[in-house]
Structure formats: structure tokens, C-alpha cells
Scaffold this motif. Structure first.
Motif, PDB file in Angstrom:
ATOM      1  N   ALA A 106     -19.422  81.446  29.927  1.00 27.22           N
ATOM      2  CA  ALA A 106     -20.020  81.390  28.588  1.00 27.22           C
ATOM      3  C   ALA A 106     -19.023  81.892  27.560  1.00 27.22           C
ATOM      4  N   VAL A 107     -19.141  81.327  26.374  1.00 32.42           N
ATOM      5  CA  VAL A 107     -18.357  81.796  25.224  1.00 32.42           C
ATOM      6  C   VAL A 107     -19.341  81.860  24.058  1.00 32.42           C
ATOM      7  N   ALA A 108     -19.252  82.882  23.254  1.00 36.55           N
ATOM      8  CA  ALA A 108     -20.134  82.964  22.082  1.00 36.55           C
ATOM      9  C   ALA A 108     -19.380  83.616  20.937  1.00 36.55           C
ATOM     10  N   VAL A 109     -19.722  83.148  19.748  1.00 37.27           N
ATOM     11  CA  VAL A 109     -19.073  83.653  18.537  1.00 37.27           C
ATOM     12  C   VAL A 109     -20.170  84.144  17.590  1.00 37.27           C
ATOM     13  N   ASP A 110     -19.947  85.277  16.969  1.00 36.43           N
ATOM     14  CA  ASP A 110     -20.885  85.815  15.982  1.00 36.43           C
ATOM     15  C   ASP A 110     -21.201  84.706  14.955  1.00 36.43           C
ATOM     16  N   ARG A 113     -19.066  84.244  12.002  1.00 32.93           N
ATOM     17  CA  ARG A 113     -17.631  83.960  12.181  1.00 32.93           C
ATOM     18  C   ARG A 113     -17.380  82.627  12.908  1.00 32.93           C
ATOM     19  N   GLN A 114     -18.415  81.765  12.969  1.00 33.65           N
ATOM     20  CA  GLN A 114     -18.208  80.478  13.633  1.00 33.65           C
ATOM     21  C   GLN A 114     -17.383  79.536  12.751  1.00 33.65           C
ATOM     22  N   ARG A 115     -16.878  78.490  13.358  1.00 37.03           N
ATOM     23  CA  ARG A 115     -16.037  77.465  12.710  1.00 37.03           C
ATOM     24  C   ARG A 115     -14.684  77.997  12.282  1.00 37.03           C
ATOM     25  N   ALA A 116     -14.211  79.061  12.884  1.00 44.82           N
ATOM     26  CA  ALA A 116     -12.909  79.616  12.510  1.00 44.82           C
ATOM     27  C   ALA A 116     -11.958  79.612  13.696  1.00 44.82           C
ATOM     28  N   GLY A 117     -12.310  78.870  14.752  1.00 48.91           N
ATOM     29  CA  GLY A 117     -11.412  78.758  15.903  1.00 48.91           C
ATOM     30  C   GLY A 117     -11.440  79.956  16.851  1.00 48.91           C
ATOM     31  N   LEU A 118     -12.411  80.861  16.686  1.00 50.50           N
ATOM     32  CA  LEU A 118     -12.416  82.060  17.543  1.00 50.50           C
ATOM     33  C   LEU A 118     -12.739  81.716  18.994  1.00 50.50           C
ATOM     34  N   ALA A 119     -13.614  80.697  19.204  1.00 54.38           N
ATOM     35  CA  ALA A 119     -13.935  80.324  20.585  1.00 54.38           C
ATOM     36  C   ALA A 119     -12.660  79.917  21.319  1.00 54.38           C
ATOM     37  N   GLY A 120     -11.789  79.200  20.626  1.00 57.13           N
ATOM     38  CA  GLY A 120     -10.524  78.780  21.231  1.00 57.13           C
ATOM     39  C   GLY A 120      -9.668  79.986  21.617  1.00 57.13           C
ATOM     40  N   ASP A 170     -19.422  65.648  20.197  1.00 53.22           N
ATOM     41  CA  ASP A 170     -19.958  67.015  20.285  1.00 53.22           C
ATOM     42  C   ASP A 170     -18.872  68.039  19.923  1.00 53.22           C
ATOM     43  N   PRO A 171     -19.159  68.937  18.954  1.00 54.88           N
ATOM     44  CA  PRO A 171     -18.112  69.858  18.496  1.00 54.88           C
ATOM     45  C   PRO A 171     -17.613  70.819  19.573  1.00 54.88           C
ATOM     46  N   TRP A 172     -18.493  71.222  20.485  1.00 54.35           N
ATOM     47  CA  TRP A 172     -18.082  72.202  21.503  1.00 54.35           C
ATOM     48  C   TRP A 172     -17.215  71.520  22.571  1.00 54.35           C
ATOM     49  N   ILE A 173     -17.549  70.260  22.893  1.00 58.32           N
ATOM     50  CA  ILE A 173     -16.681  69.503  23.813  1.00 58.32           C
ATOM     51  C   ILE A 173     -15.318  69.295  23.139  1.00 58.32           C
ATOM     52  N   ARG A 174     -15.348  69.023  21.830  1.00 58.67           N
ATOM     53  CA  ARG A 174     -14.074  68.812  21.100  1.00 58.67           C
ATOM     54  C   ARG A 174     -13.177  70.047  21.172  1.00 58.67           C
ATOM     55  N   THR A 175     -13.778  71.231  21.042  1.00 58.54           N
ATOM     56  CA  THR A 175     -12.958  72.450  21.109  1.00 58.54           C
ATOM     57  C   THR A 175     -12.192  72.493  22.434  1.00 58.54           C
ATOM     58  N   HIS A 176     -12.894  72.166  23.527  1.00 62.47           N
ATOM     59  CA  HIS A 176     -12.224  72.161  24.835  1.00 62.47           C
ATOM     60  C   HIS A 176     -11.165  71.048  24.889  1.00 62.47           C
ATOM     61  N   GLN A 177     -11.502  69.867  24.342  1.00 62.34           N
ATOM     62  CA  GLN A 177     -10.523  68.770  24.372  1.00 62.34           C
ATOM     63  C   GLN A 177      -9.258  69.144  23.600  1.00 62.34           C
ATOM     64  N   ARG A 178      -9.428  69.803  22.445  1.00 62.13           N
ATOM     65  CA  ARG A 178      -8.244  70.180  21.651  1.00 62.13           C
ATOM     66  C   ARG A 178      -7.367  71.184  22.391  1.00 62.13           C
ATOM     67  N   LEU A 179      -8.005  71.915  23.323  1.00 61.52           N
ATOM     68  CA  LEU A 179      -7.226  72.863  24.132  1.00 61.52           C
ATOM     69  C   LEU A 179      -6.671  72.182  25.386  1.00 61.52           C
TER      70      LEU A 179
HETATM   71  C1  LIG Z   1     -20.095  76.920  20.438  1.00 67.61           C
HETATM   72  C2  LIG Z   1     -19.347  78.090  19.795  1.00 67.61           C
HETATM   73  C3  LIG Z   1     -18.871  79.037  20.884  1.00 67.61           C
HETATM   74  C4  LIG Z   1     -18.146  77.517  19.021  1.00 67.61           C
HETATM   75  O1  LIG Z   1     -17.409  78.591  18.498  1.00 67.61           O
HETATM   76  P1  LIG Z   1     -16.457  78.452  17.207  1.00 67.61           P
HETATM   77  O2  LIG Z   1     -15.465  79.552  17.251  1.00 67.61           O
HETATM   78  O3  LIG Z   1     -17.299  78.307  16.007  1.00 67.61           O
HETATM   79  O4  LIG Z   1     -15.745  77.058  17.532  1.00 67.61           O
HETATM   80  P2  LIG Z   1     -14.655  76.332  16.657  1.00 67.61           P
HETATM   81  O5  LIG Z   1     -14.278  77.146  15.448  1.00 67.61           O
HETATM   82  O6  LIG Z   1     -13.586  75.913  17.612  1.00 67.61           O
HETATM   83  O7  LIG Z   1     -15.424  75.063  16.152  1.00 67.61           O
HETATM   84  C5  LIG Z   1     -15.503  73.950  16.984  1.00 67.61           C
HETATM   85  C6  LIG Z   1     -16.256  72.868  16.317  1.00 67.61           C
HETATM   86  O8  LIG Z   1     -17.635  73.263  16.250  1.00 67.61           O
HETATM   87  C7  LIG Z   1     -18.082  73.223  14.906  1.00 67.61           C
HETATM   88  N1  LIG Z   1     -19.058  74.310  14.752  1.00 67.61           N
HETATM   89  C8  LIG Z   1     -18.871  75.607  15.020  1.00 67.61           C
HETATM   90  N2  LIG Z   1     -19.994  76.288  14.755  1.00 67.61           N
HETATM   91  C9  LIG Z   1     -20.891  75.401  14.321  1.00 67.61           C
HETATM   92  C10 LIG Z   1     -22.240  75.507  13.891  1.00 67.61           C
HETATM   93  N3  LIG Z   1     -22.875  76.677  13.854  1.00 67.61           N
HETATM   94  N4  LIG Z   1     -22.878  74.374  13.518  1.00 67.61           N
HETATM   95  C11 LIG Z   1     -22.245  73.181  13.556  1.00 67.61           C
HETATM   96  N5  LIG Z   1     -20.957  73.024  13.969  1.00 67.61           N
HETATM   97  C12 LIG Z   1     -20.298  74.126  14.333  1.00 67.61           C
HETATM   98  C13 LIG Z   1     -16.838  73.406  14.075  1.00 67.61           C
HETATM   99  O9  LIG Z   1     -16.992  72.878  12.791  1.00 67.61           O
HETATM  100  C14 LIG Z   1     -15.810  72.621  14.889  1.00 67.61           C
HETATM  101  O10 LIG Z   1     -15.989  71.234  14.646  1.00 67.61           O
HETATM  102  P3  LIG Z   1     -14.733  70.269  14.381  1.00 67.61           P
HETATM  103  O11 LIG Z   1     -14.306  69.819  15.727  1.00 67.61           O
HETATM  104  O12 LIG Z   1     -15.294  69.171  13.569  1.00 67.61           O
HETATM  105  O13 LIG Z   1     -13.669  71.069  13.691  1.00 67.61           O
HETATM  106  C15 LIG Z   1     -20.269  78.843  18.799  1.00 67.61           C
HETATM  107  O14 LIG Z   1     -20.842  77.915  17.927  1.00 67.61           O
HETATM  108  C16 LIG Z   1     -21.373  79.660  19.475  1.00 67.61           C
HETATM  109  O15 LIG Z   1     -21.190  80.841  19.776  1.00 67.61           O
HETATM  110  N6  LIG Z   1     -22.551  79.056  19.718  1.00 67.61           N
HETATM  111  C17 LIG Z   1     -23.661  79.758  20.391  1.00 67.61           C
HETATM  112  C18 LIG Z   1     -23.370  79.978  21.850  1.00 67.61           C
HETATM  113  C19 LIG Z   1     -23.018  78.684  22.553  1.00 67.61           C
HETATM  114  O16 LIG Z   1     -23.702  77.665  22.407  1.00 67.61           O
HETATM  115  N7  LIG Z   1     -21.936  78.710  23.331  1.00 67.61           N
HETATM  116  C20 LIG Z   1     -21.472  77.515  24.027  1.00 67.61           C
HETATM  117  C21 LIG Z   1     -22.061  77.400  25.371  1.00 67.61           C
HETATM  118  S1  LIG Z   1     -21.176  78.426  26.526  1.00 67.61           S
END
Ligand SMILES: CC(C)(COP(=O)(O)OP(=O)(O)OC[C@H]1O[C@@H](n2cnc3c(N)ncnc32)[C@H](O)[C@@H]1OP(=O)(O)O)[C@@H](O)C(=O)NCCC(=O)NCCS
Length: 244
Positions: A106-110, A113-120, A170-179
Motif C-alpha cells: 500500500a501507498v498513501a499520501v496525505d 499533499r496529493q498530486r505532488a509526486g509524493l507517491a512516486g 487511471d492516474p494511479w496506474i499511470r504513476t506506476h507506468q511513469r516509474l
Molecule cells: C493514489 C495516491 C497514493 C497517489 O498519490 P500522489 O502522490 O497524489 O500521486 P501523484 O502525485 O503521482 O499523482 C498521480 C496521478 O494521480 C492524480 N491524482 C492524485 N491525487 C488525486 C486525487 N485526489 N484525485 C484525482 N486525481 C489525483 C494526479 O493528478 C496524477 O495524475 P496525472 O497522471 O494526470 O499527472 C493518493 O491519491 C492516495 O493516497 N490515495 C488514497 C490511498 C490509495 O488509494 N492508495 C492507492 C492504493 S495502494
């Protein structure tokens, strides 16, 4: 801003703050996976080096955890998903088996602070630790954030939904693909949540007046409700991805 990656064992004092920041965005029902809590506690104790937090100016803003396990490299031989990976890691450790793969659980971001690349950054920290520990592969049973809008669509179909630029919708799949990660295939029984009808009502804020199949906010698949047996069951399919 000062950023630092730590493990929870370095700073047990941050546990409460960490839970508050990182659990805020999960649907309540997913925290009730029956098999997970006890096994998760054991995993955090056994593998603290793979339970990381990102501190920004001293505050926890992101985190993630992973478990080491043994895997042949064949997609068909992966565990069923999240629950299966957890069980496999603990069984392997108990049997004294040498792991070769890190499974990111699991990965989670406050939310602030989301959308700032912290999950990466968290995934990169976990991948670095995998390399340091001599684990050759990194896999993730990804819970795609957009899939809850398509609970009727099989994961195998959703997995193919790419944008014109080739990246996934899907944005979360994209984050993994970009990595550098690629899609392996569905994790069919990744998480299983069961509870009484009253518990499901409490977790979701919905009423379930009769036996049937329901669409529940935050659920990637449908929830089956059995009024006669007073039981609701949810089997979540995730998507296995493999990092380079
Ligand atoms: C999924 C999650 C970990 C992504 O973290 P993050 O640091 O915001 O990720 P990124 O900054 O790399 O953003 C990745 C993409 O998601 C999008 N995104 C991030 N948070 C978002 C939100 N709350 N709503 C919509 N899109 C979102 C970003 O815009 C980005 O999209 P892009 O590819 O168009 O640039 C975070 O949203 C989260 O903690 N979610 C709740 C827990 C969860 O679902 N975890 C994943 C399952 S393990």
C-alpha cells in the motif's frame, strides 16, 4: 522544505500522526479485510525496513509498506493479490525461505499533499530498499483509484483502457507506468471483506434493505448482500504490475 524517508521503527512516536494522515482517503470497508489486521501487524514487526514514511519538515505526508516474498517471475504463479502476498511473505519467512521479490502492499499520501509526486518518492524508496536487500523483482497488487467508477467492468478489460498517449486512463496506474512498471494482469481475489448487514451499513452509510448486488462508493467490484444470512461479502480484484 526538508524531506526525509524514515521507517516506522526509527520513529514509533509518529504512529498516531501517521495513521491520521494516511488512512484519511480509504473507504472504511476496505479496512475490514478479515484476514489482514493480524497478519499486517506481524509483517510490520518482521519487515520494518519496508515500512516507510516520508517526512516533510518533520510531518508525515506520505507512506508505504511492502513485504518480501519468493516468486518465480511467472505471472500465473503470483499470489491471488494483497491477502495472498501477505500470507506468502509470512509463510516464506516462517519456513526460512530466501525471498527474491518485494511486493508493495500500500501507498498513501496525505489528502492535502496529493498530486505532488509524493507517491512516486515512496515507491522509489521501497524499490531502493529492495535493491539493497538483494530482491531482484518488485511487484504491486495495484488498487486503481478510478476503477470504483466502473464496478461492472471486469479488471481484465479495465486493464486495457489506455489514453492516446499510451498511458492508462487511471492516474494511479499511470504513476506506476511513469516509474517504468508494466501491467501483468488481474489479481482476482486480492482482498476479501465480509460483515453483517449492519456492519456494511455502518461502513458505507448506505441501507441494504434486501438480498442483492450493490454498487458501493469506493468499491472496485460489486458487493453481495444476503439478508437471510445477515452477511455482506466483497471480493476485490486488483491489478498486478511489475516494476522494472
Ligand atoms: C493514489 C495516491 C497514493 C497517489 O498519490 P500522489 O502522490 O497524489 O500521486 P501523484 O502525485 O503521482 O499523482 C498521480 C496521478 O494521480 C492524480 N491524482 C492524485 N491525487 C488525486 C486525487 N485526489 N484525485 C484525482 N486525481 C489525483 C494526479 O493528478 C496524477 O495524475 P496525472 O497522471 O494526470 O499527472 C493518493 O491519491 C492516495 O493516497 N490515495 C488514497 C490511498 C490509495 O488509494 N492508495 C492507492 C492504493 S495502494
Amino acid at each position: 522544505m526538508e524531506q526525509r524517508i524514515i521507517t516506522t521503527s526509527d520513529r514509533p512516536d509518529l504512529a498516531a500522526q501517521s495513521d491520521e494522515a494516511l488512512l484519511a482517503d480509504w473507504p472504511e470497508f476496505i479496512l475490514h479485510d478479515r484476514c489482514a489486521p493480524e497478519l499486517m501487524g506481524r509483517a510490520w514487526q518482521l519487515f520494518p525496513q519496508f515500512d516507510v514514511r516520508l517526512l516533510e519538515d518533520g510531518a508525515v505526508t506520505a507512506g508505504g509498506w511492502a513485504v518480501p516474498l519468493r516468486w518465480s517471475g511467472e505471472a500465473g504463479e503470483l499470489p491471488d493479490g494483497y491477502d495472498g502476498a501477505l500470507a506468502s511473505a509470512l509463510a516464506g519467512q516462517h519456513a526460512g525461505e530466501a525471498p527474491d521479490t518485494l511486493c508493495v502492499m500500500a501507498v498513501a499520501v496525505d489528502p492535502g499533499r496529493q498530486r505532488a509526486g509524493l507517491a512516486g518518492q515512496v515507491i522509489t524508496a521501497l524499490r531502493d530498499r529492495a535493491a539493497e536487500a538483494g530482491l531482484r523483482r518488485v511487484v504491486v497488487p495495484v488498487r486503481p483509484t478510478l476503477k470504483s467508477r466502473y464496478p461492472l467492468t471486469p479488471m481484465a478489460d479495465f486493464a486495457r483502457w489506455a489514453r492516446p498517449d499510451g498511458l492508462h486512463i487511471d492516474p494511479w496506474i499511470r504513476t506506476h507506468q511513469r516509474l517504468g512498471a508494466g501491467i501483468l494482469g488481474p489479481a482476482p481475489r486480492s482482498m476479501i471483506v465480509t460483515g453483517t448487514v449492519a456492519e456494511w451499513q455502518d461502513w458505507t452509510g448506505m441501507a441494504f434493505p434486501q438480498t442483492g448486488t450493490y454498487v458501493v462508493p469506493g468499491a472496485l467490484d460489486l458487493v453481495e448482500m444476503d439478508a437471510e444470512r445477515d452477511q455482506g461479502s466483497y471480493v476485490e480484484t486488483n491489478l498486478w504490475m511489475r516494476h522494472a
